[in-house]
Write a protein that holds these residues in place. Structure first.
Motif, mmCIF file in Angstrom:
data_model
loop_
_atom_site.group_PDB
_atom_site.id
_atom_site.type_symbol
_atom_site.label_atom_id
_atom_site.label_comp_id
_atom_site.label_asym_id
_atom_site.label_seq_id
_atom_site.Cartn_x
_atom_site.Cartn_y
_atom_site.Cartn_z
ATOM 1 N N TYR A 70 0.847 -1.184 0.000
ATOM 2 C CA TYR A 70 0.000 0.000 0.000
ATOM 3 C C TYR A 70 0.889 1.243 0.000
ATOM 4 O O TYR A 70 2.005 1.229 0.511
ATOM 5 N N LEU A 96 -4.112 0.681 -2.438
ATOM 6 C CA LEU A 96 -3.581 -0.649 -2.734
ATOM 7 C C LEU A 96 -2.819 -0.592 -4.056
ATOM 8 O O LEU A 96 -3.370 -0.200 -5.090
ATOM 9 N N LYS A 146 -7.522 -9.678 10.384
ATOM 10 C CA LYS A 146 -7.029 -10.520 9.309
ATOM 11 C C LYS A 146 -5.965 -9.884 8.454
ATOM 12 O O LYS A 146 -5.357 -10.570 7.651
ATOM 13 N N LEU A 147 -5.724 -8.597 8.598
ATOM 14 C CA LEU A 147 -4.714 -7.915 7.795
ATOM 15 C C LEU A 147 -3.694 -7.314 8.745
ATOM 16 O O LEU A 147 -4.038 -6.523 9.615
ATOM 17 N N ARG A 168 -16.997 -9.184 1.813
ATOM 18 C CA ARG A 168 -16.833 -10.211 2.836
ATOM 19 C C ARG A 168 -16.856 -9.602 4.230
ATOM 20 O O ARG A 168 -17.465 -10.160 5.134
ATOM 21 N N SER A 169 -16.162 -8.477 4.401
ATOM 22 C CA SER A 169 -16.150 -7.845 5.721
ATOM 23 C C SER A 169 -15.748 -6.386 5.582
ATOM 24 O O SER A 169 -15.224 -5.965 4.549
ATOM 25 N N GLU A 220 -13.150 -5.702 2.633
ATOM 26 C CA GLU A 220 -12.573 -6.923 2.085
ATOM 27 C C GLU A 220 -13.489 -7.424 0.973
ATOM 28 O O GLU A 220 -14.669 -7.709 1.191
ATOM 29 N N TYR A 271 -8.076 -5.860 0.162
ATOM 30 C CA TYR A 271 -8.583 -4.889 1.123
ATOM 31 C C TYR A 271 -8.450 -3.492 0.532
ATOM 32 O O TYR A 271 -7.342 -3.024 0.283
#
Lengths: 115, 113
Positions: free
Chosen positions: A36, A46, A103-104, B31-32, B92, B101
């Motif tokens: 990023y 991104l 999750k990231l 998704r989220s 996401e 993301y």
């Protein structure tokens, strides 16, 4: 536990010079990897992401390229830097289809100034 | 094209005020939605939301998602100077072979003593 290393922390480069930023992940295998860029006062853009060795997806056509020579290594490069390449570069990783809250995961970032 | 829009871009409040930050999105195969706080370097994780109408809460911070209207809000009550930061919203969604993301522009919050 998993850790992500990103270096260097700061970099000052002249216009037209090459660039190589490196990111490595430890403690996990086959991570998804992301680059990023954040311009001053802006959100995260991104640039590239990768699901495996040699597999690179580009989000924004520009002066940069990415490579993934090893499973846990992600490299951001440029042959000739532009002034507009200045910014804060963040590497991140995630696990494919993770079903967890967080999750990231981000590296500590590289502040690049092109002069 | 996937898009995440945050508002306002910046906000100045006094300690003790309540603030509401907004995030709207358009993304393929949602998704989220995630909220992050960024003070100096790397963003730190706050919340992940996947279901509409279910509030996530952590201390003075709370967040909720509306998947029908495609937006989320982040509330901060009784703000403190330590809440001063950039708040980032990310969605996401499906990418090439995995999920990716997409982040918004962020909301810069400044809390005055």
């Amino acid at each position: 536990s998993q850790t992500i290393h990103q270096w260097p922390a700061t970099l000052v480069q002249p216009v037209g010079s090459p660039l190589s930023l490196e990111c490595t992940v430890e403690g996990t295998s086959n991570p998804n990897l992301y680059w990023y860029r954040q311009a001053a006062g802006r959100g995260l853009q991104l640039l590239f992401y990768s699901v495996g060795i040699g597999q690179i997806s580009s989000e924004v056509p520009q002066n940069l390229s990415a490579s993934r020579p090893q499973d846990r290594q992600f490299i951001l490069s440029s042959k000739k830097l532009l002034l507009s390449d200045s910014g804060f570069y963040l590497c991140a990783w995630s696990v494919s289809f993770a079903d967890t809250n967080e999750k990231l995961f981000f590296g500590s970032g590289t502040q690049l100034s092109v002069l | 094209e996937d898009k995440v829009v945050q508002s306002p871009l910046s906000l100045v409040v006094h300690e003790g005020d309540t603030v509401t930050l907004n995030c709207s999105y358009e993304v393929t195969n949602f998704r989220s939605l995630l909220w992050y706080k960024q003070e100096k370097k790397a963003p730190t994780f706050l919340f992940m939301l996947t279901s509409s109408g279910i509030e996530k809460k952590s201390g003075r911070l709370s967040s909720i998602l509306d998947k029908k209207e495609l937006f989320s809000i982040l509330n901060i009550t009784a703000t403190q100077t330590g809440d001063s930061a950039v708040y980032l919203c990310a969605v996401e969604g499906i990418g090439s072979g995995t999920y990716k993301y997409i982040f918004g522009t962020g909301t810069r919050l400044k809390v005055l003593a």
